[in-house]
Write an enzyme that holds these catalytic residues in place. Structure first.
Site, short mmCIF file in Angstrom:
data_model
loop_
_atom_site.label_atom_id
_atom_site.label_comp_id
_atom_site.label_asym_id
_atom_site.label_seq_id
_atom_site.Cartn_x
_atom_site.Cartn_y
_atom_site.Cartn_z
N HIS A 82 0.83 -1.18 -0.06
CA HIS A 82 -0.07 -0.06 -0.02
C HIS A 82 1.03 1.30 -0.09
O HIS A 82 1.90 1.33 0.78
CB HIS A 82 -0.75 -0.02 1.29
N ASP A 161 -15.88 2.36 6.69
CA ASP A 161 -14.97 3.14 6.26
C ASP A 161 -15.24 4.19 5.20
O ASP A 161 -14.64 5.02 5.19
CB ASP A 161 -13.56 2.14 6.00
N ARG A 168 -14.92 12.37 6.04
CA ARG A 168 -13.73 13.14 6.41
C ARG A 168 -13.20 14.06 5.39
O ARG A 168 -12.64 15.20 5.66
CB ARG A 168 -12.59 11.88 6.83
N SER A 183 -8.18 3.73 8.67
CA SER A 183 -9.00 3.47 7.16
C SER A 183 -8.19 2.38 6.38
O SER A 183 -8.81 1.46 5.76
CB SER A 183 -9.10 4.88 6.61
N LYS A 187 -9.22 -1.77 5.36
CA LYS A 187 -9.39 -2.39 3.92
C LYS A 187 -8.32 -3.57 3.85
O LYS A 187 -8.74 -4.77 3.37
CB LYS A 187 -9.38 -1.41 3.07
#
Lengths: 444, 444
Positions: A82, A161, A168, A183, A187
């Protein structure tokens, strides 16, 4: 359940318990808690933070608000990478097929571009026919059969989320490290991973530019992973200039294909190999980083990685011929070379200005609902520190029309600064962060 | 106009400009800015505060979101009194007719009870037929003809404040001094006043119990008044015990009527006279506080104040006979005497517990939409410091039924503590706050 007492407690610096988080996020996902109460809570969290247990409980609560990939029956290790996002960051497109073709399952869930940063899903969708919207059942089947799936956050995964993230974004509560970490991890944990590698960007074009904030985010996510049985390792990498040369969507896919054929730009390859080595080490399929590096190089030089990409594209409905003939990708009707306005040294290639240039060309989003033009973008050959002559080509602009070219030129004028001298850029890979601590990064 | 940049700026400690406040609150009142953005902004304000100019601009913006009373054509001075709220605080009911009968216009806009504190509108509506929902046109006419009107915040006045207040109540952002001050002053400035007297409560039953917070609120409102050409003077008064003896709705109206006939309890009269003197001084119709006090006493002893109340009730549709015969007010079917459980000293009469007892009896609200029973409540004769014998009557409970009596007894058991000794209560009137500063209060 009333949200107000929890908002007030967090506002006053207190803790919200695990059961409370679960109730709260389930009620929020179900529409029983209004957005305005969640917005106030998010702002209170922005100021007061969440401790390790609270961040974990929020992550769990969001994870449990939806379905997960059930991949425990795969015998393979399951790894994902990520990135916190940047400009020209197409590492996922190179890394997913490269690692998957080495026998590691890669259930990779990516996002869309927003603001100055691009998104892997948008890039993939510039491949004609490519479907990122696989259901969890489809993704599971593809992981079983092929070992890799490139998907988006479906409605099934962590709906709390999804809802909180959109809120947000509208309420100035994005830049909260525990909220960012929860968040992402809600996931990632839904992917059923056995390990995760993080690319935390720092520098002017990063989401959190300050190095210390990047380190804090890395640490928070490593703790979250450790608390959930998913080992996480992070590299802190530079985003004070774009990564690679291509910045846009189809142009980045083309550069990724070239990278898988052994013709990627050095900075892109260095980051890809570094992150890939961490994935292979976490997977336990290599002896050490040298071994990992060698295997990745062979996968590329043998043509196996590019061939795997073809199968992956085909599996997800895309035209696999783009790998042999990138000319099948969307092409912009207009292009123009951008040249150095003066002789000197390239002092900077500012990623935010480049990212806003992509938006100006129509290739990015300022709002979630914007539709993007996959063909437009930049290929920027100038690198910080390059000595250039006046009139020397620095970049190519790909645009829909003349107005686009003009917007692209204007963006590059702001982005690429040619001066008498230049500060050295940030180290491309600065730190490696594990549960044990932070160490300066060396490739060896 | 996008709210997010303003939310982010306030979150980061920046200022929001006057024009921005005006646009923001106009858009919010029009429904063009969603509640979730305003909730996030309110929480950011809770943490970051507003400076004097910002508080003024927000007040202006809310004031301008609606209509105002246009009373400049009245030759009389126009004064109001505002209390931050408490238990047994019926000063408005006594003061409005008392001051109005002395030739000062009193356009008094009050609120409803919520939580442990009572509201003047609810109390007034226990008078059969009394209408508090006058339009601005009706209120203006009554002020011209009679010199006083007791009204609620109509939909016409400061709609942005009305909306923001409800949102703050749901999002844990009520206890912010600049937001409290702006909310109160946006309504008070809409009354077209020439001066305002504030009764800021402190002590356990006050909205802001800490004395310093009360002083800060007083200073903020005095500054707001000064910046808008409306002189404000504040008294800091005790709310560590109920004010007067009656706590409820009809019972408080009855006590107010008795006070206007010269039979009010000493603490209620002292606060009423102190606030009334400040109003008359601001109005410029008296020489000094002694003169003010004498005129108020004469208005009461001569029957003029009670007679004025009759006219006021009649003007607003109520039954004026209640002044001569308080038995016409709603009466609770059940009543019972609450006695001292032991011999000793009354250590405290806790206003919050009394307030929650009124709610338990059905005479208060936990939610804005709750309907209240005007007849129920308490008359508490015990005062902190009283030496009592076991079995000596301390209070009377007025209830709808047996269950109510039981709930009332339970509440009084918590509220009235009889012990071996008692700390002295807070000074009834502690400070007088003007633009010049804070001074210890003395009646002389």
């Amino acid at each position: 359940m009333l949200a107000r007492p929890l908002i007030e407690r967090k506002r006053d610096g207190g803790r919200i318990g695990s059961g409370e988080w679960r109730q709260l996020m389930a009620a929020y996902a179900a529409g029983d808690i209004p957005d305005y109460q969640m917005a106030a809570l998010a702002m209170a969290i922005y100021f007061r933070g969440l401790d390790r247990a609270e961040t974990g409980a929020l992550t769990d609560a969001m994870l449990r608000s939806g379905a997960t990939l059930e991949l425990a029956h795969l015998t393979k290790p399951r790894l994902d990478k990520h990135s916190t996002g940047g400009v020209g960051d197409k590492v996922s497109l190179v890394l997913a097929p490269l690692i998957a073709c080495l026998g590691v399952a890669v259930p990779m869930m990516s996002g869309r571009g927003l603001g100055h940063t691009g998104g892997t899903l948008d890039k993939l969708e510039s491949i004609p026919g490519f479907r990122t919207g696989l259901s969890l059942a489809e993704a599971t089947q593809q992981l079983e059969e092929l070992g890799c799936a490139l998907i988006g956050q479906t409605g099934e995964i962590a709906p709390a989320d999804r809802k909180l993230y959109a809120l947000r974004d509208a309420t100035g509560t994005v830049e909260s490290i525990p909220l960012i970490a929860a968040s992402i991890m809600s996931k990632k944990l839904a992917e059923g991973l056995t390990g995760l590698v993080l690319d935390v960007k720092f520098g002017s074009g990063a989401f959190l530019p300050a190095q210390e904030r990047g380190l804090e985010l890395a640490r928070t996510m490593i703790e979250l992973g450790a608390d959930h049985g998913c080992p996480v390792i992070a590299l802190l990498t530079a985003m004070d200039r774009p990564l690679g040369r291509a910045c846009g969507n189809a142009v980045e896919v083309e550069e990724s294909i070239m990278a898988l054929k052994g013709e990627g730009p050095p900075d892109l390859m260095r980051v890809t190999y570094a992150l890939g080595a961490e994935m292979l080490l976490l997977a336990g399929t290599v002896r050490d980083r040298d071994d990992a590096r060698r295997r990745m190089e062979v996968a590329i030089s043998s043509g196996r990685a590019a061939e795997y990409l073809q199968r992956l594209i085909q599996a997800q409905g895309g035209d696999p011929r783009v790998v042999d003939d990138p000319g099948l990708l969307p092409e912009a009707p207009e292009c123009d070379v951008y040249v150095a306005p003066r002789a000197g040294v390239v002092a900077c290639v500012e990623p935010r200005a480049v990212g806003h240039g992509i938006i100006a060309l129509g290739g990015g989003r300022t709002r979630v609902e914007d539709v993007i033009d996959p063909a437009v973008g930049f290929v920027i050959t100038a690198r910080p520190g390059d000595v250039v002559k006046a009139g020397e080509p620095l970049a190519t602009i790909y645009a829909r029309d003349e107005a686009g070219l003009a917007a692209g030129r204007e963006a590059l004028t702001r982005a690429i600064v040619v001066a008498d001298d230049a500060e050295p850029p940030l180290p491309l890979i600065a730190y490696r962060i594990t549960e044990a601590g932070v160490e300066a990064y060396t490739d060896g």
